[in-house]
Design an enzyme around this catalytic site. Structure first.
Site, PDB file in Angstrom:
ATOM      1  N   CYS A  79      -0.123  -3.196  -1.185  1.00  0.00           N
ATOM      2  CA  CYS A  79      -0.603  -1.925  -1.436  1.00  0.00           C
ATOM      3  C   CYS A  79       0.588  -0.912  -1.466  1.00  0.00           C
ATOM      4  O   CYS A  79       0.395   0.278  -1.757  1.00  0.00           O
ATOM      5  CB  CYS A  79      -1.345  -1.579  -0.137  1.00  0.00           C
ATOM      6  SG  CYS A  79      -2.878  -2.524  -0.169  1.00  0.00           S
ATOM      7  N   HIS A 136      -8.753   3.991  -4.032  1.00  0.00           N
ATOM      8  CA  HIS A 136      -7.559   3.042  -3.613  1.00  0.00           C
ATOM      9  C   HIS A 136      -7.258   2.201  -4.835  1.00  0.00           C
ATOM     10  O   HIS A 136      -7.472   0.879  -4.904  1.00  0.00           O
ATOM     11  CB  HIS A 136      -7.621   2.393  -2.454  1.00  0.00           C
ATOM     12  CG  HIS A 136      -6.443   1.508  -1.977  1.00  0.00           C
ATOM     13  ND1 HIS A 136      -5.333   1.755  -2.469  1.00  0.00           N
ATOM     14  CD2 HIS A 136      -6.502   0.483  -1.468  1.00  0.00           C
ATOM     15  CE1 HIS A 136      -4.345   0.882  -1.716  1.00  0.00           C
ATOM     16  NE2 HIS A 136      -4.936   0.047  -1.443  1.00  0.00           N
ATOM     17  N   CYS A 172     -14.832   1.083   4.701  1.00  0.00           N
ATOM     18  CA  CYS A 172     -13.895   0.667   3.862  1.00  0.00           C
ATOM     19  C   CYS A 172     -13.713   1.489   2.535  1.00  0.00           C
ATOM     20  O   CYS A 172     -14.644   2.198   2.378  1.00  0.00           O
ATOM     21  CB  CYS A 172     -14.471  -0.750   2.902  1.00  0.00           C
ATOM     22  SG  CYS A 172     -15.144  -2.127   4.274  1.00  0.00           S
ATOM     23  N   LYS A 209      -9.964   6.434   1.534  1.00  0.00           N
ATOM     24  CA  LYS A 209     -11.424   6.515   1.832  1.00  0.00           C
ATOM     25  C   LYS A 209     -12.472   7.206   0.822  1.00  0.00           C
ATOM     26  O   LYS A 209     -13.359   6.840   0.490  1.00  0.00           O
ATOM     27  CB  LYS A 209     -11.784   6.831   3.181  1.00  0.00           C
ATOM     28  CG  LYS A 209     -13.026   6.967   3.704  1.00  0.00           C
ATOM     29  CD  LYS A 209     -13.441   5.469   4.286  1.00  0.00           C
ATOM     30  CE  LYS A 209     -14.771   5.044   4.043  1.00  0.00           C
ATOM     31  NZ  LYS A 209     -15.405   5.313   2.571  1.00  0.00           N
TER      32      LYS A 209
END
Lengths: 476, 378
Positions: free
Chosen positions: B82, B325, B197, B321
């Site tokens: 990431c 992402h 998530c 959030k």
């Protein structure tokens, strides 16, 4: 003198009440319940669990022979006894054989083990069985069958269970069978087997064994006779003059079911858990003829008792209240979920010390026990290699989660970080567990299970489940 | 040696983030790069090298050269979980600081919604690593046990970041959520439910870097890199007997490097963009980045201490959030976000008088972390 020096049973934790099966199919109800192998259990894992119950972990004895008995072996061409030997870490096992294709494979294996030990060719032979019965959905067999494992060790140690006599009859008879093209068992409808197969051959061979031992039926403390149902077994035993109400080993039909090829060793081991020195045991095994034997229980029989007794395993159970989960366990329901797993014979070969016998490494410098067997110590970076060492099989849940994303026959999939006794950390799936029971600090035991079938390979590894003691506490 | 004040961001761009079934990676890359180049006010010929971060959407420098037809210059693909995007910027910054190039581009992107199921392939037949939520779900159960937090604590993060995201025009999920909605969402990896998530998102973001001493010639308000840290810890923490599942050493180390280079501490910051891949991660980040003492992250979440309008807003963009992402894009997108605030161009979500901002990525099993501090003054 050869004798049985250790013996054990293994029952999967799941049970399916026969009423649940009957209700699902709208068919005739039968009393009792049957044992059901979890989705990650197969004949090999059942045999492993039984063997560990007999031998302890790490193994209490060195084996030089390992025999695997099953009619549902995970491979058609590839030895399974070699996998069993690898899991048990019996590097000295020179003779590994699979016995299969008949309900009589268990007695054949046990007699062979006696032959080899008596002749001095082998010191100590493990005979282990596991069976997940291949029964058709919506059949009588589905209700009657049960899944189980069992194991016995034949060795030259004195004081075990001696073989006084044995008898064998071979007949080419279609009692229970399955062709090479079929998935499920067959039997001929009606009374053919009862009248002309089992009902005729079994009394005959039991007689021969008694004669061979020179003992009368009255001298037998316990008759251990295999058969597909208690009524047929009772009739045969009565025929040779033994009262089935008094001296017949329970067939376990009510709480386990007919375990097929596993039944011979399962019932023998069950009987031996209660046998007293000096007692005589008559054993009868049916299939393509029949085998029988008379055993005399030696002074040291209690030294062969397993870690977990059968009664305890019957008590510690998880009951399926619907047929659907069983259908998924046995893959009656096909999943369209994409195959995410892979496998490689090369990786399994390279990691063989970690995979089946579950070794970790101990750092010679800082003493840290760790998994996998790192080249360089995870704690102190000692660079000259770790000492391979079998990992402890008990530990505590350090943390965990329920994975609701990946499909699982027993959802949700639970994965946990386990702090093994001795300090190593292990991460694995959990099995035989109810999510509501999960908590940090839960005591667990590592069990050998089938993870998935990928790359044309059955991929086995270790999972954690509530330790037997913890499971019984939660139960009651 | 420090990166401090040696490299400037003179242009930043970001595609609209979202579930772009109608767009290819090419479209997103071009959208972000064109905005960044236009923002820098330069001709594309002045770009002398490129770095592109993606975890698994493409291989090699061609990931950038082909969409932009930017050929004949060195381009390197960077992959570091990431942190891939921020690490691409970091390597680009090194090349400028070394005096090798005057102007370079760093771009991160990911095209995630072409797949039916997210997740990284399992490299070993049976040794499980789990998927993205793995280490964070494991940490959440430990955090609950150690610090008395609950699912309601986690929900506060989702509520805050969604509230911020509504103010971000390019965010993926621009909607407010109630705590009740968060708590009643389907479970994903317990105790993390759907709204704990971040989404899987398509998107790209780019920055144009320039030698700091030349930056003022190109624009009046360049943003300066004050420090960049990167740390990689053991990638299989579930096999590490010393791992406590109570925060991430990689974050603490990367932040330590960045603070040291910048010569600042957490209390000097005006805003933070941190890696809230899961709600529990943001709580652990508060502690690991030094925004609050150890064990107090849950309490800070409960009192909404880091909301917009308070002294130190965290994730004014909406965070992973709400903003989304796209793995390789996220680190660069955070630098885009900081740049907007430090220039005073962040619109409704502007953090007033922002002078110093921090961006943070955390990848893999919490084992790869990148931290960048940007400032608007030399």
């Amino acid at each position: 003198m050869a004798g049985i020096s250790a013996f054990s049973t293994y029952l999967p934790r799941y049970r399916l009440p026969r009423a649940v099966i009957a209700q699902h199919w709208g068919s005739h109800a039968l009393p009792g319940e049957r044992s059901v192998a979890n989705h990650d259990e197969d004949s090999l894992t059942l045999a492993v669990a039984a063997s560990q119950n007999a031998l302890g972990v790490p193994s209490r004895v060195a084996l030089d022979g390992v025999f695997f008995v099953s009619n549902t072996a995970p491979y058609r061409e590839k030895l399974v006894a070699s996998s069993l030997a690898a899991v048990l870490d019996t590097e000295s096992a020179t003779r590994t054989l699979d016995f299969t294709d008949s309900l009589r494979a268990g007695s054949g294996a046990l007699f062979t083990a006696f032959d080899l030990v008596e002749s001095g060719q082998q010191e100590r032979v493990l005979v282990a069985t596991g069976e997940v019965r291949p029964v058709a959905p919506d059949s009588m067999d589905e209700k009657a069958a049960g899944d189980a494992g069992a194991a016995v060790v034949v060795s030259r140690d004195a004081g075990g269970v001696e073989l006084l006599s044995r008898a064998s009859v071979t007949e080419d008879f279609h009692g229970t069978w399955r062709t090479d093209r079929e998935d499920y068992l067959r039997s001929f409808p009606g009374g053919l087997d009862a009248k002309f197969g089992y009902g005729r051959i079994m009394p005959q061979v039991l007689h021969q064994a008694l004669e061979g031992a020179g003992v009368q039926a009255e001298q037998i403390s316990r008759a251990v006779v295999c058969g597909s149902n208690p009524r047929a077994i009772g009739a045969v035993v009565a025929k040779i003059g033994i009262d089935p109400m008094q001296r017949l080993q329970d067939s376990l039909w009510g709480v386990v079911g007919d375990t097929g090829v596993a039944q011979s060793l399962l019932l023998l081991a069950a009987a031996l858990e209660h046998a007293q020195p000096g007692e005589l045991i008559l054993w009868g095994v049916y299939g393509d003829g029949a085998d029988a034997a008379v055993f005399r229980v030696g002074d040291q029989v209690s030294a062969g008792l397993p870690e977990q007794r059968l009664e305890q395993q019957i008590e510690v159970k998880r009951t399926l209240d619907a047929y659907g989960k069983y259908a998924r366990f046995r893959k009656f329901v096909k999943s369209e979920f994409p195959e995410l797993e892979s496998s490689s014979a090369a990786v399994l070969f390279r990691d063989r010390k970690e995979m089946l016998p579950l070794y970790g490494g101990r750092c010679p410098k800082c003493d840290t026990l760790q998994f996998p067997i790192n080249r360089i110590c995870v704690r102190c970076t000692y660079e000259d290699g770790l000492e391979p060492i079998p990992l402890p099989r008990r530990g505590t849940v350090f943390t965990y989660y329920e994975n609701h994303v990946l499909p699982n026959p027993d959802p949700p999939l639970i994965e946990a970080v386990i702090e093994l006794d001795g300090g190593a950390r292990f991460f694995c799936q959990m099995t035989d567990v109810a999510p509501a029971d999960l908590h940090i600090g839960m005591r667990v035991e590592l069990v050998f299970r089938r993870y998935h079938d990928a790359g044309g390979i059955h991929n086995y590894f270790w999972k954690a489940r509530p330790a037997a003691a913890a499971a019984s506490e939660e139960r009651g | 040696m420090s990166l401090k004040n040696r490299v400037a961001i003179i242009g930043a761009g970001c595609s609209r983030f979202g579930e772009h079934y109608d767009k290819a990676a090419e479209d997103l890359i071009v959208e972000a790069a064109q905005e960044a180049i236009a923002d820098a006010g330069i001709e594309r010929e002045r770009i002398r090298a490129g770095w592109v971060g993606t975890i698994s959407s493409a291989l090699s420098g061609n990931a950038l050269s082909d969409p932009l037809k930017l050929t004949g210059i060195p381009i390197t693909r960077v992959e570091n979980y990431c942190a891939s995007g921020m690490d691409a910027v970091r390597n680009a910054a090194f090349s400028v600081a070394a005096g090798m190039y005057d102007i370079v581009i760093a771009l991160g992107f990911e095209k995630m919604r072409d797949a039916t199921l997210g997740g990284l392939p399992a490299p070993h037949p049976v040794k499980d690593n789990g998927e993205a939520p793995h280490v964070f779900a494991l940490s959440a159960h430990r955090y609950f046990a150690n610090h008395g937090a609950s699912k309601s604590t986690l929900a506060k993060i989702a509520v805050k970041n969604h509230r911020h995201g509504v103010l971000s025009p390019k965010a993926h999920l621009r909607m407010e959520v109630s705590e009740e909605k968060v708590l009643n969402a389907p479970m994903i990896y317990s105790p993390l439910g759907l709204f704990d998530c971040c989404p899987t998102t398509d998107g790209a973001a780019a920055v144009i870097l320039c030698r700091a001493d030349l930056a003022k010639q190109l624009r009046d308000d360049p943003i300066y890199i004050k420090g960049m840290g990167l740390s990689v810890s053991y990638g299989a923490p579930h096999y590490d007997p010393t791992f406590d599942y109570d925060g991430f050493a990689a974050t603490r180390q990367a932040a330590g490097q960045a603070y040291e280079q910048a010569g600042i501490s957490a209390k000097d910051l005006d805003l933070v963009e941190c890696h809230d891949c899961f709600t529990i991660t943001e709580i652990l980040n508060y502690e690991d980045l030094g925004l609050c003492p150890k064990g107090e992250g849950g309490h800070a979440a409960e009192e909404d201490r880091f909301a917009l309008g308070n002294a130190l807003p965290v994730n004014p963009s909406g965070g992973l959030k709400s903003f989304g992402h796209p793995v390789g894009a996220t680190g660069v997108r955070m630098l885009y976000e900081l740049t907007q605030h430090l220039r005073g161009d962040a619109g409704e979500r502007q953090v007033p008088n922002a002078r110093l901002g921090l961006a943070h990525n955390l990848g893999g099993m919490g084992a790869v972390s990148a931290v960048t501090v940007l400032g608007n003054e030399l």
